[in-house]
Write an enzyme that holds these catalytic residues in place. Sequence first.
Site, PDB file in Angstrom:
ATOM      1  CB  CYS A   2      -0.882   0.031   1.241  1.00 44.06           C
ATOM      2  SG  CYS A   2      -1.877  -1.436   1.411  1.00 44.06           S
ATOM      3  NE  ARG A  27       5.742   0.897  -1.296  1.00 44.11           N
ATOM      4  CZ  ARG A  27       6.729   1.009  -0.435  1.00 44.11           C
ATOM      5  NH1 ARG A  27       7.805   1.662  -0.773  1.00 44.11           N
ATOM      6  NH2 ARG A  27       6.653   0.471   0.753  1.00 44.11           N
ATOM      7  CD1 TRP A  74      -0.613  -6.140  -3.138  1.00 47.81           C
ATOM      8  CD2 TRP A  74      -0.763  -6.859  -1.015  1.00 47.81           C
ATOM      9  NE1 TRP A  74      -0.239  -7.468  -3.106  1.00 47.81           N
ATOM     10  CE2 TRP A  74      -0.322  -7.934  -1.830  1.00 47.81           C
ATOM     11  CE3 TRP A  74      -0.926  -7.085   0.346  1.00 47.81           C
ATOM     12  CZ2 TRP A  74      -0.050  -9.190  -1.324  1.00 47.81           C
ATOM     13  CZ3 TRP A  74      -0.650  -8.343   0.846  1.00 47.81           C
ATOM     14  CH2 TRP A  74      -0.213  -9.380   0.025  1.00 47.81           C
ATOM     15  CG  ASN A  98       0.337   2.367   3.646  1.00 41.78           C
ATOM     16  OD1 ASN A  98      -0.708   2.400   3.025  1.00 41.78           O
ATOM     17  ND2 ASN A  98       1.481   2.841   3.188  1.00 41.78           N
ATOM     18  N   GLY A  99      -0.786  -0.755   6.741  1.00 38.71           N
ATOM     19  CA  GLY A  99      -0.565  -1.572   7.936  1.00 38.71           C
ATOM     20  C   GLY A  99      -1.774  -2.438   8.216  1.00 38.71           C
ATOM     21  CD  GLU A 481      15.645 -15.779  -6.652  1.00 37.06           C
ATOM     22  OE1 GLU A 481      14.975 -16.021  -5.630  1.00 37.06           O
ATOM     23  OE2 GLU A 481      15.438 -14.769  -7.371  1.00 37.06           O
ATOM     24  CE  LYS A 485      12.641 -13.592  -8.788  1.00 42.59           C
ATOM     25  NZ  LYS A 485      13.374 -12.969  -7.740  1.00 42.59           N
ATOM     26  CD  GLU A 488       8.656 -13.148  -8.028  1.00 45.74           C
ATOM     27  OE1 GLU A 488       8.040 -12.324  -7.360  1.00 45.74           O
ATOM     28  OE2 GLU A 488       9.882 -13.339  -7.888  1.00 45.74           O
ATOM     29  CG  HIS A 504      14.791 -39.198  -1.051  1.00 46.82           C
ATOM     30  ND1 HIS A 504      15.042 -40.459  -0.548  1.00 46.82           N
ATOM     31  CD2 HIS A 504      15.997 -38.688  -1.392  1.00 46.82           C
ATOM     32  CE1 HIS A 504      16.342 -40.681  -0.579  1.00 46.82           C
ATOM     33  NE2 HIS A 504      16.940 -39.617  -1.084  1.00 46.82           N
ATOM     34  CE  LYS A 608      11.464  -4.239  -5.551  1.00 44.27           C
ATOM     35  NZ  LYS A 608      12.033  -5.495  -6.084  1.00 44.27           N
TER      36      LYS A 608
HETATM   37  C1  F6R Z   1      10.724 -12.094  -5.211  1.00 43.59           C
HETATM   38  C2  F6R Z   1      10.815 -10.981  -4.287  1.00 43.59           C
HETATM   39  C3  F6R Z   1      10.409 -11.204  -2.878  1.00 43.59           C
HETATM   40  C4  F6R Z   1      11.296 -10.394  -1.917  1.00 43.59           C
HETATM   41  C5  F6R Z   1      10.760 -10.529  -0.490  1.00 43.59           C
HETATM   42  C6  F6R Z   1      11.638  -9.841   0.523  1.00 43.59           C
HETATM   43  O1  F6R Z   1      11.166 -11.754  -6.492  1.00 43.59           O
HETATM   44  O2  F6R Z   1      11.184  -9.893  -4.657  1.00 43.59           O
HETATM   45  O3  F6R Z   1      10.411 -12.546  -2.553  1.00 43.59           O
HETATM   46  O4  F6R Z   1      12.604 -10.866  -2.002  1.00 43.59           O
HETATM   47  O5  F6R Z   1       9.468 -10.000  -0.429  1.00 43.59           O
HETATM   48  O6  F6R Z   1      11.734  -8.476   0.259  1.00 43.59           O
HETATM   49  P1  F6R Z   1      12.918  -7.612   0.860  1.00 43.59           P
HETATM   50  O7  F6R Z   1      14.179  -8.101   0.244  1.00 43.59           O
HETATM   51  O8  F6R Z   1      12.582  -6.206   0.492  1.00 43.59           O
HETATM   52  O9  F6R Z   1      12.907  -7.832   2.344  1.00 43.59           O
END
Ligand code: F6R
Length: 613
Positions: A2, A27, A74, A98-99, A481, A485, A488, A504, A608
């Site tokens: 948000c 974000r 959000w 926000n929160g 990782e 990626k 998402e 397994h 974000k």
């Molecule tokens: C995936 C991604 C998220 C962030 C996670 C932590 O591509 O960007 O998984 O890595 O939300 O965010 P930060 O690094 O800002 O604590």
Amino acid sequence: MCGIVGVVGSKNSVTIIIDGLKKLEYRGYDSAGIALLENNQFRTVKEEGKIVQLEQALAQHKFSGEIAIGHTRWATHGAPSKENAHPHASSQVCVVHNGIIENHQELKAKLQKNGAQFLSETDTEVVPHLIEYHFAQTHDIKKSILAAAKEIHGTFALAVIFKGHQDLIAVAKRGSPLVLGMGKGENYVASDYYALSDHTNKIIALDDDEFALVLPNSVEVFDVEGKKVNKKVKTMEAEKNRVSKDGYDHFMLKEIYEQPRVLEETIQAYVDLSNSSIHLPNFGFDLKEINKITIVACGTSYYSGLCAKYLIEEIAGVEVEVDIASEFRYRSHPFRHDNLMIFVSQSGETADTLAALKYAKQNGQKILSIVNVAHSSMAQLSDAVIRTVAGPEIGVASTKAYTGQVAILSLFAVHLGVIKGKVDAKQKNILLQQLAESGLKMTHLFDQSKIKNIKKIAKSLTRARNLLYIGRGISQVTAFEAALKFRELSYINAQGIAAGELKHGTIALIDKKMPVVVIAPRNSQNDLFEKTLSNAQEVNARGGKIIFVSDREGIVQFGKMARKKIEIPKLDGVIQEAILPVISTQLLAYYVSLYKGNDVDQPRNLAKSVTVE
Ligand code: F6R
């Protein structure tokens, strides 16, 4: 997540809010809204979807109010919808938030008994009613904000406007970021300075449990007791490059291509290659006394923490535990005095990581944070901070921040290895050279022929229902990782599995339709290549469609068994294995998302910076 923007004293209030909200779009959000105070009435427009929809709806009105608050939401409590979008209002008070208000049900029941009527499913809607309730008792804005804040459990950044107060925004903060911006004859509030960066670089950052009254020509900040606090006005640096895609179609693509530069600038910032010295910031504690490290983070940052486990244990010989931040606080820890806690975060604001950090601090642990945002909450609460040199990351999916984190954690591993007597001068020189060479090797991943090949593979994957990534050693972390990626961005189910674990259980999924990306680099110093090949054979024997990631010789050795191949440079050492292969998997995820017509920079449902627990 948000976003909040507010302005008081401006004839351009709508434009300032919309431009500010656009800057916070990266974000992640699913609805947006704005409220102005005009002729003592709240003029509110809200829309589900993107800011552009809000702009279209606003075009049907001619608002002239000089005080306005806006929000990108959000969804947490209640679906993304016009009704649930902020601002929310009672009869006299209008709020963006926000929160999360944890005790919203209890507060709602109490306020309903008092006659309040609720129109949304949100937790936020209790806030205007609660403030109005206290305002009716006290007839004092300060007192009503203070009383409401005392009753609320949870986290908030609030911007509040009141009927009858044409020139005032009240704001309050606990656990969610909030800044005030100083203009000329107009002042601003926002959840992120960036939203205000076109109007001012003079900022006051509120601390938890502070609140403020923002007028066109003044701001006053108060503590939890209502006593005035003298706050420092900070002059912010210009945020270069943040708005521009530099000719790339998406921020994500630009950020993938920026990674060689991130490595170069990381080395420039922290290493003198001429004499192989590392210059990390002063920790304020003695690393010699550290015998264990616990790394805590979320998502992609968690995976860079997992990489660090391999790097630190191998290079420095110090035991490392890695924890998911959302779990960390909810189990017992035998906290050791010789343990160092490392918190890794791009934003430095992720609610779970921040809460875990506070918990570790309360338990007397030494805290090092590795963050990309210099003035973030995590940076402010830590004993020591190493800043990643990735620059602002706008694409919601993290790419260059990950590389920046792994680069810093590699340097930290070498530095600790030297302090612990595990790394001698020769070894240190070799490791730093390997890190420095990663940047150059990385540029080869962007050769036209390589990109063409990845695009072709991406096209073939757009209809896949599932995908597996497998790898061993540090390449296992790359598999995790890469799968995150991929899912998402593509919205296709992808899992990263330790290659040796396949038999397994997960091997049951393998059939002729299952694409399996095998991350099999041949790292000159820790060769798990042959073992990964055996696991790939197991996939092949069951008809799985192998996409093989390795260097030229590795690809030749695996021969015809792979349906598709992604060639990466030959790697030297574990640091290069941590840093390089992941880049090709980022590109693969990017192109699958592009070909599916997905929103690459803002994948659905994602934010974000995840500022709620
Ligand atoms: C995936 C991604 C998220 C962030 C996670 C932590 O591509 O960007 O998984 O890595 O939300 O965010 P930060 O690094 O800002 O604590």
